[in-house]
Each structure stands twice: as C-alpha cells, then as structure tokens.
Design an enzyme around this catalytic site. Sequence first.
Site, mmCIF file in Angstrom:
data_model
loop_
_atom_site.group_PDB
_atom_site.id
_atom_site.type_symbol
_atom_site.label_atom_id
_atom_site.label_comp_id
_atom_site.label_asym_id
_atom_site.label_seq_id
_atom_site.Cartn_x
_atom_site.Cartn_y
_atom_site.Cartn_z
ATOM 1 C CD GLU A 41 6.180 -4.104 -0.490
ATOM 2 O OE1 GLU A 41 6.995 -5.308 -0.518
ATOM 3 O OE2 GLU A 41 6.294 -3.327 -1.046
ATOM 4 N NE ARG A 45 12.541 -7.745 2.891
ATOM 5 C CZ ARG A 45 12.959 -6.634 2.573
ATOM 6 N NH1 ARG A 45 13.702 -5.993 3.437
ATOM 7 N NH2 ARG A 45 12.895 -6.102 1.291
ATOM 8 C CB THR A 69 10.067 -10.199 0.656
ATOM 9 O OG1 THR A 69 10.081 -8.961 1.159
ATOM 10 C CG2 THR A 69 11.406 -11.025 0.863
ATOM 11 C CE LYS A 129 10.764 -4.853 -4.810
ATOM 12 N NZ LYS A 129 10.447 -5.379 -3.682
#
Length: 204
Positions: A41, A45, A69, A129
């Site tokens: 993943e 960011r 994210t 998640k």
Amino acid sequence: MTTFSQLMGTQTLLPIIQADTVEQGLDIAKAMADSGLKVVEVVLRSDASLEALRAIKQQHPDLLVGAGTVLDTQMLQQALDAGADFIVTPAITDALLKAVKACEVPGLPGVSTPADIALARENGFHEMKLFPASLAGGIPFLKAVSSVFRDVVFCPTGGINANNRCDYLALPNVIGVGGTWVAQKEWVEAGEWHKITDACKAVL
C-alpha cells in the site's frame, strides 16, 4: 468483483510505503518485493505519492499496489488514474463510501467506531480497516464487535508492530494487519533496504 481478502491471499501483512520521492518509493517497493510480498500500500501523504504509485506499477508489474490515505472522491479518482489495484481510506463519509463501492477495484474503508462499521456495512462493505487500531480500542474492541457484526472482518492498522501482530492475527475477525514497522523511517533515510527486506521476510 474481487475482494481485498482475495487480493491478499495468504499474505497477512499489508506493508505501507510512505515515500517522499518517487525514487524512495521504488526502493522501498523493491525491498518489499525481494522479500516475497505481493501486495503493498502506497499512502498518499506526500506530493510524490501518486507518481511513486504509478512508477511502482510500471517497474514491478507483479506487485499489487494499493492507494492508502484516500480522503475524498478527488483523491480516489487520482489514485485510480495512477493505476491503484485497491483503495484504502483512513475514515469514511457517505459520499466516499458510495464512490469506493462504485470502483472497479476492491476498497477497504477505514472505521473506528461501531457507527462507522454499521455505515460501511450498510453500503455493502464486509471487509474494513480498523484505524487507528490501538487508539480505537485494539484487540478488546475487535473482540467486542465480533459478536455484533458477525459478517464483518478487519485489517487493523495503527499501533501494530512485530510484537503484537500475532495477537491481532489470532482473532477470527482479523484477515490481516497493516504496518509501517517493516519500513522504518531511519532505514529509508539511510538507504538500508536490506533491513526492509529482512523485516518483511520475518512476517511471511
């Protein structure tokens, strides 16, 4: 459609790539691929994240590369345009859930409360998640919701490490764990890629 757990197969760690440059992302991805991991993943960011995701997809076609994210529908579209194989969100809104559900790729929505779980489930998600796992209640929380949401499984992320990952994985409603401990910042800054490979091998 393929589910997130089907993508993961027997892999129980979702390793997280946090890169400040494209080159850094490629080096981390190669170190992880060298360990035998197949699913990674890339968290969105930094300004380089999307280009890193795209480059990893090009240079490591055997890797399944997700985008993490993902905060809103604009980021979701950018991730899909970059070639993301799956989508991970840190939190949910009704609009984001609907957009992720409409994707051609698997989605793993981020939840932290029973209300979040109920909303995600209402939108058709049964794999989620838990984030931030340690602050959201960790193992006691997962045990508590297991009897209520019997058809929901989780990939906890946030506060997971080499010492507690097996405790999480022992829970019947946990399909995997996400973690950054296999690509520690100091290793990345020092270019110690073999340490990332070794840490990933330790979880296989």
